[in-house]
Design a protein around this motif. Sequence first.
Motif, PDB file in Angstrom:
ATOM      1  N   LYS A  11      41.719  29.195  31.895  1.00  0.00           N
ATOM      2  CA  LYS A  11      40.398  28.719  32.317  1.00  0.00           C
ATOM      3  C   LYS A  11      39.335  29.459  31.487  1.00  0.00           C
ATOM      4  O   LYS A  11      39.597  30.561  30.987  1.00  0.00           O
ATOM      5  CB  LYS A  11      40.185  29.033  33.798  1.00  0.00           C
ATOM      6  N   LEU A  12      38.148  28.886  31.400  1.00  0.00           N
ATOM      7  CA  LEU A  12      37.064  29.520  30.647  1.00  0.00           C
ATOM      8  C   LEU A  12      36.805  30.921  31.196  1.00  0.00           C
ATOM      9  O   LEU A  12      36.660  31.887  30.435  1.00  0.00           O
ATOM     10  CB  LEU A  12      35.797  28.655  30.706  1.00  0.00           C
ATOM     11  N   SER A  13      36.797  31.048  32.528  1.00  0.00           N
ATOM     12  CA  SER A  13      36.510  32.364  33.134  1.00  0.00           C
ATOM     13  C   SER A  13      37.605  33.375  32.790  1.00  0.00           C
ATOM     14  O   SER A  13      37.319  34.562  32.570  1.00  0.00           O
ATOM     15  CB  SER A  13      36.379  32.225  34.654  1.00  0.00           C
ATOM     16  N   GLU A  14      38.850  32.890  32.658  1.00  0.00           N
ATOM     17  CA  GLU A  14      39.962  33.799  32.282  1.00  0.00           C
ATOM     18  C   GLU A  14      39.823  34.216  30.821  1.00  0.00           C
ATOM     19  O   GLU A  14      40.029  35.375  30.460  1.00  0.00           O
ATOM     20  CB  GLU A  14      41.308  33.091  32.523  1.00  0.00           C
ATOM     21  N   ALA A  15      39.441  33.286  29.983  1.00  0.00           N
ATOM     22  CA  ALA A  15      39.259  33.596  28.552  1.00  0.00           C
ATOM     23  C   ALA A  15      38.123  34.599  28.378  1.00  0.00           C
ATOM     24  O   ALA A  15      38.242  35.580  27.632  1.00  0.00           O
ATOM     25  CB  ALA A  15      38.963  32.310  27.783  1.00  0.00           C
ATOM     26  N   ILE A  16      37.050  34.405  29.141  1.00  0.00           N
ATOM     27  CA  ILE A  16      35.894  35.310  29.040  1.00  0.00           C
ATOM     28  C   ILE A  16      36.268  36.702  29.545  1.00  0.00           C
ATOM     29  O   ILE A  16      35.880  37.722  28.973  1.00  0.00           O
ATOM     30  CB  ILE A  16      34.687  34.741  29.817  1.00  0.00           C
ATOM     31  N   GLU A  17      37.092  36.751  30.594  1.00  0.00           N
ATOM     32  CA  GLU A  17      37.537  38.043  31.147  1.00  0.00           C
ATOM     33  C   GLU A  17      38.330  38.809  30.088  1.00  0.00           C
ATOM     34  O   GLU A  17      38.140  40.018  29.900  1.00  0.00           O
ATOM     35  CB  GLU A  17      38.373  37.790  32.406  1.00  0.00           C
TER      36      GLU A  17
END
Length: 300
Positions: A106-112
Amino acid sequence: MLILSGGTGTPKLLQGLKELLDNFTVLVNTGEDLWLNNLYVSPDVDTVLYTLSDLINEETWYGVRGDTFHTHEQLKKLGVDEFLRIGDKDRALKIQKTLLLNRGYKLSEAIEIQRKALGVKYKVLPMTDDRVETKILANIDGRKELLKFHDFWIKRKGEVEVLDVIYENSLYAKPPEEFYKLSFDKVIIGPSNPITSIFPILSIEDIKKELMKKKVLAVSPFIGSSPISGPAGKLMKAKGYESSAVGVYQCYKDFLDILVIDEKDKELAREIGCEVYTTNILMKSLEDKIRLAKEILELL
Ligand SMILES: C[C@H](OP(=O)(O)OP(=O)(O)OC[C@H]1O[C@@H](n2cnc3c(=O)[nH]c(N)nc32)[C@H](O)[C@@H]1O)C(=O)O
Ligand SMILES: O=c1nc2n(C[C@H](O)[C@H](O)[C@H](O)CO)c3cc(O)ccc3cc-2c(=O)[nH]1
Ligand SMILES: [Mg+2]
């Protein structure tokens, strides 16, 4: 503390806040995200990541300070004209984000993953892991056209008549899972463009519902009837809001507790239906940013 951010105004304030606070979460606009030749570009997220890791190019408020542009220039020579000038180090961050998304992250996982890799200790969340796209309804030679944000802002330099701004798919979009696990009771809406940086975030129902229960402070991106930079003025008018600090109050009045406006606007306070704090809201130096951040934290 939760901070709502776009890609220029609020990042300046983040430079002040990070000198004063050990932790906060930044909830970032992704309404301008785009696929550029199979490269996923999340401009406001990347600016926030670079700002919090002291890599940001402060001349442009995008990309990495001192970056080279070899690949961008070589692509142009080969006939691939990327309409965004992407630096080589910046491209690496975007390539990694693209790889992760293509692998199903997910985008939020990639950003993390990227936040940790850049050594950023603050949480950075996209407003959604779904696709919400800000579109500009414009009058092009007498015809109504729905423009992608970058078509409006980069290709047409914002020089078109704006009839409306919509947030495509926001009705179905959800905040990232992480958002529901946050514990915060104070919110700062930084001096970002209310229409194309903050409204996309508020267009996600569960986020706006959460803000209704919190103590919310916003900082005006306007002095008098002009924004300090960018198209916020004409976009506010297109959405029926005054291009001024009063218009900013109108945008956020459903949940706003405190509005920070410039001392030059102090006579507007009587038209603003929440607590108003006047100060110098221009952030040129780091001292300005720390001073404004300090005043805001004392108010909250
Ligand atoms: C194109 C630009 O969008 P974006 O890059 O996402 O920028 P933001 O929406 O985060 O911020 C633009 C917004 O910022 C205001 N601004 C800029 N400098 C200052 C400052 O020193 N103080 C202050 N109170 N506001 C500032 C500016 O007026 C802009 O409206 C975009 O939409 O402009
Ligand atoms: O106006 C521009 N904005 C550029 N931006 C900023 C961005 O596309 C928009 O200006 C913001 O979306 C405004 O919010 C970039 C952002 C990136 O993450 C990477 C590269 C660019 C390149 C440009 C550019 O060449 N011109
Ligand atoms: Mg933006």
